[in-house]
Design a protein around this motif. Structure first.
Motif, PDB file in Angstrom:
ATOM      1  N   VAL A  40       0.926  -1.129   0.093  1.00  0.00           N
ATOM      2  CA  VAL A  40      -0.041  -0.036  -0.124  1.00  0.00           C
ATOM      3  C   VAL A  40       0.997   1.189   0.043  1.00  0.00           C
ATOM      4  CG1 VAL A  40      -1.590   1.262   1.337  1.00  0.00           C
ATOM      5  CG2 VAL A  40      -2.069  -1.015   1.055  1.00  0.00           C
ATOM      6  N   GLU A  41       1.960   1.375   0.663  1.00  0.00           N
ATOM      7  CA  GLU A  41       2.484   2.468   0.941  1.00  0.00           C
ATOM      8  C   GLU A  41       3.335   2.730  -0.403  1.00  0.00           C
ATOM      9  OE1 GLU A  41       4.746   1.890   4.786  1.00  0.00           O
ATOM     10  OE2 GLU A  41       3.100   2.944   5.782  1.00  0.00           O
ATOM     11  N   SER A  42       3.740   1.615  -0.876  1.00  0.00           N
ATOM     12  CA  SER A  42       4.802   1.853  -2.198  1.00  0.00           C
ATOM     13  C   SER A  42       3.952   2.569  -3.310  1.00  0.00           C
ATOM     14  CB  SER A  42       5.214   0.452  -2.649  1.00  0.00           C
ATOM     15  OG  SER A  42       3.889   0.001  -3.330  1.00  0.00           O
ATOM     16  N   LEU A  43       2.558   2.581  -3.268  1.00  0.00           N
ATOM     17  CA  LEU A  43       1.719   3.426  -4.227  1.00  0.00           C
ATOM     18  C   LEU A  43       1.993   4.748  -4.111  1.00  0.00           C
ATOM     19  CD1 LEU A  43      -1.516   1.381  -4.017  1.00  0.00           C
ATOM     20  CD2 LEU A  43      -0.072   1.763  -5.993  1.00  0.00           C
ATOM     21  N   PHE A  44       2.643   5.459  -2.879  1.00  0.00           N
ATOM     22  CA  PHE A  44       2.669   6.798  -2.726  1.00  0.00           C
ATOM     23  C   PHE A  44       4.271   7.292  -2.720  1.00  0.00           C
ATOM     24  CE2 PHE A  44      -1.242   5.556  -0.401  1.00  0.00           C
ATOM     25  CZ  PHE A  44      -2.206   6.303  -0.971  1.00  0.00           C
ATOM     26  N   LYS A  45       4.797   6.207  -3.279  1.00  0.00           N
ATOM     27  CA  LYS A  45       6.405   6.764  -3.449  1.00  0.00           C
ATOM     28  C   LYS A  45       6.584   7.185  -4.789  1.00  0.00           C
ATOM     29  CE  LYS A  45       7.194   5.531   1.078  1.00  0.00           C
ATOM     30  NZ  LYS A  45       8.152   4.438   1.229  1.00  0.00           N
ATOM     31  N   GLN A  46       6.220   8.042  -5.161  1.00  0.00           N
ATOM     32  CA  GLN A  46       6.416   8.487  -6.560  1.00  0.00           C
ATOM     33  C   GLN A  46       7.622   8.841  -7.038  1.00  0.00           C
ATOM     34  OE1 GLN A  46       2.773  10.025  -8.282  1.00  0.00           O
ATOM     35  NE2 GLN A  46       1.623   9.938  -6.432  1.00  0.00           N
ATOM     36  N   ASN A  47       8.225   9.404  -6.310  1.00  0.00           N
ATOM     37  CA  ASN A  47       9.828  10.181  -6.852  1.00  0.00           C
ATOM     38  C   ASN A  47      10.892   9.588  -5.919  1.00  0.00           C
ATOM     39  OD1 ASN A  47       8.976  12.132  -8.872  1.00  0.00           O
ATOM     40  ND2 ASN A  47       7.687  12.810  -7.326  1.00  0.00           N
ATOM     41  N   PRO A  48      10.914   8.376  -5.866  1.00  0.00           N
ATOM     42  CA  PRO A  48      12.096   7.729  -4.781  1.00  0.00           C
ATOM     43  C   PRO A  48      13.421   7.928  -5.268  1.00  0.00           C
ATOM     44  CG  PRO A  48      11.234   6.036  -6.110  1.00  0.00           C
ATOM     45  CD  PRO A  48      10.477   7.364  -6.530  1.00  0.00           C
ATOM     46  N   GLU A  49      14.307   7.855  -4.380  1.00  0.00           N
ATOM     47  CA  GLU A  49      15.567   8.113  -4.451  1.00  0.00           C
ATOM     48  C   GLU A  49      16.109   6.660  -5.047  1.00  0.00           C
ATOM     49  OE1 GLU A  49      17.749   9.660  -1.356  1.00  0.00           O
ATOM     50  OE2 GLU A  49      16.677  11.468  -1.287  1.00  0.00           O
ATOM     51  N   SER A  50      15.566   5.443  -4.546  1.00  0.00           N
ATOM     52  CA  SER A  50      16.093   4.288  -5.235  1.00  0.00           C
ATOM     53  C   SER A  50      15.017   3.225  -5.157  1.00  0.00           C
ATOM     54  CB  SER A  50      17.284   3.721  -4.252  1.00  0.00           C
ATOM     55  OG  SER A  50      16.844   3.524  -2.870  1.00  0.00           O
ATOM     56  N   VAL A  51      15.367   2.249  -5.836  1.00  0.00           N
ATOM     57  CA  VAL A  51      14.276   1.170  -6.067  1.00  0.00           C
ATOM     58  C   VAL A  51      13.716   0.610  -4.525  1.00  0.00           C
ATOM     59  CG1 VAL A  51      13.753  -1.490  -6.628  1.00  0.00           C
ATOM     60  CG2 VAL A  51      14.951   0.318  -8.036  1.00  0.00           C
ATOM     61  N   GLU A  52      14.866   0.558  -3.499  1.00  0.00           N
ATOM     62  CA  GLU A  52      14.597   0.023  -2.125  1.00  0.00           C
ATOM     63  C   GLU A  52      13.695   0.995  -1.335  1.00  0.00           C
ATOM     64  OE1 GLU A  52      17.822  -1.463   0.254  1.00  0.00           O
ATOM     65  OE2 GLU A  52      18.897  -1.589  -1.698  1.00  0.00           O
ATOM     66  N   ASP A  53      13.756   2.302  -1.702  1.00  0.00           N
ATOM     67  CA  ASP A  53      12.908   3.266  -1.204  1.00  0.00           C
ATOM     68  C   ASP A  53      11.576   3.101  -1.482  1.00  0.00           C
ATOM     69  OD1 ASP A  53      15.164   4.597   0.118  1.00  0.00           O
ATOM     70  OD2 ASP A  53      15.346   6.201  -1.459  1.00  0.00           O
ATOM     71  N   VAL A  54      11.196   2.518  -2.487  1.00  0.00           N
ATOM     72  CA  VAL A  54       9.820   2.562  -2.902  1.00  0.00           C
ATOM     73  C   VAL A  54       8.951   1.426  -1.758  1.00  0.00           C
ATOM     74  CG1 VAL A  54       8.201   1.349  -4.406  1.00  0.00           C
ATOM     75  CG2 VAL A  54      10.028   2.811  -5.240  1.00  0.00           C
ATOM     76  N   PHE A  55       9.947   0.461  -1.330  1.00  0.00           N
ATOM     77  CA  PHE A  55       9.117  -0.461  -0.458  1.00  0.00           C
ATOM     78  C   PHE A  55       9.808  -0.116   1.006  1.00  0.00           C
ATOM     79  CE2 PHE A  55       9.847  -2.431  -4.542  1.00  0.00           C
ATOM     80  CZ  PHE A  55       8.768  -2.623  -4.728  1.00  0.00           C
ATOM     81  N   GLY A  56      10.346   0.762   1.286  1.00  0.00           N
ATOM     82  CA  GLY A  56      10.834   1.087   2.705  1.00  0.00           C
ATOM     83  C   GLY A  56      11.976   0.310   3.243  1.00  0.00           C
ATOM     84  N   GLY A  57      12.718  -0.387   2.187  1.00  0.00           N
ATOM     85  CA  GLY A  57      13.838  -1.079   2.504  1.00  0.00           C
ATOM     86  C   GLY A  57      13.543  -2.404   1.617  1.00  0.00           C
ATOM     87  N   ALA A  58      14.594  -2.933   1.190  1.00  0.00           N
ATOM     88  CA  ALA A  58      14.473  -4.118   0.488  1.00  0.00           C
ATOM     89  C   ALA A  58      13.987  -5.502   1.259  1.00  0.00           C
ATOM     90  CB  ALA A  58      15.921  -4.711  -0.123  1.00  0.00           C
ATOM     91  N   GLU A  59      14.209  -5.262   2.484  1.00  0.00           N
ATOM     92  CA  GLU A  59      13.819  -6.450   3.517  1.00  0.00           C
ATOM     93  C   GLU A  59      12.343  -6.579   3.483  1.00  0.00           C
ATOM     94  OE1 GLU A  59      14.198  -2.671   5.893  1.00  0.00           O
ATOM     95  OE2 GLU A  59      15.340  -3.796   4.329  1.00  0.00           O
ATOM     96  N   ASN A  60      11.667  -5.729   3.281  1.00  0.00           N
ATOM     97  CA  ASN A  60      10.284  -5.607   3.196  1.00  0.00           C
ATOM     98  C   ASN A  60       9.602  -6.344   2.231  1.00  0.00           C
ATOM     99  OD1 ASN A  60       9.794  -3.984   5.957  1.00  0.00           O
ATOM    100  ND2 ASN A  60      10.184  -2.153   4.565  1.00  0.00           N
TER     101      ASN A  60
END
Length: 210
Positions: A40-60
């Motif tokens: 859900v939160e990934s939908l609101f990461k429209q201008n991320p600095e990295s791919v990981e930022d979209v998911f709040g960290g790759a571990e997620n």
């Protein structure tokens, strides 16, 4: 976005995570909250600095990564028999969206408006699911191609679950956009499976050595 195997596998794991959560919701009526929140939160990461930022960290996206890894290595996963079909459908739907700039602008505008609901209600509230499902219905569901979700009718007819499923499909399209931006394509799933498996293994090892 950098087209490294690491970035590609993170983005693709996001697609698989969304697809697997859709399958679980459709068949059991429940899905793990933390993994749903990531989508859900990934939908609101429209201008991320990295791919990981979209998911709040790759571990997620470890949940999706494990399912992806098994599909790539064995071409099956006994617990998620419909997920690969959803993944391929999501990738196709994202391609259709990418060709329609007008719809993409509507999606972006509607997400901006929905952000206040995320901040007010949090990522697992019925009001937010309804808003995000509404965006999906008004935009992606208007395309000729639609994703058919299979499951228990008793769950699928419940409005909250239907809204969650549409929200998760929406998040899968978001992750598929990242997959394209990092150079991923459907052909990678056929001809570069070994490289993707190796990237998945490295990332999973990284998670468990933190």
């Amino acid at each position: 976005m950098n087209s490294s195997p690491r970035n590609q596998i993170i983005a693709l794991a996001g697609v698989f995570q969304a697809a697997a959560l859709v399958e679980r919701l459709a068949k059991t009526g429940t899905a793990p909250e933390a993994e749903c929140t990531t989508c859900v939160e990934s939908l609101f990461k429209q201008n991320p600095e990295s791919v990981e930022d979209v998911f709040g960290g790759a571990e997620n996206i470890e949940f999706g990564l494990k399912i992806l890894r098994q599909f790539l290595a064995k071409r099956q996963h006994p617990e998620f028999t419909d997920s690969l079909r959803y993944v391929l459908s999501i990738l196709y739907l994202q391609r259709q969206l990418g060709k329609n700039q007008a719809v993409m602008e509507i999606v972006g505008s509607r997400l901006d408006k929905a952000k206040s609901q995320l901040e007010h209600f949090g990522p697992n509230h019925d009001n937010l699911f309804a808003a995000l499902a509404g965006i999906y219905t008004d935009t992606l569901s208007t395309f000729r191609f639609r994703i058919q979700v299979l499951g228990d009718f008793n769950y699928l007819q419940q409005q909250r679950i239907a809204n969650q499923i549409r929200t998760l499909l929406f998040s899968g399209v978001r992750a598929a956009m990242l997959w394209r931006q990092t150079g991923g394509s459907r052909m990678h799933l056929v001809f570069k499976r070994k490289k993707l498996v190796a990237a998945a293994d490295r990332l999973l090892e990284e998670f468990h050595t933190l």
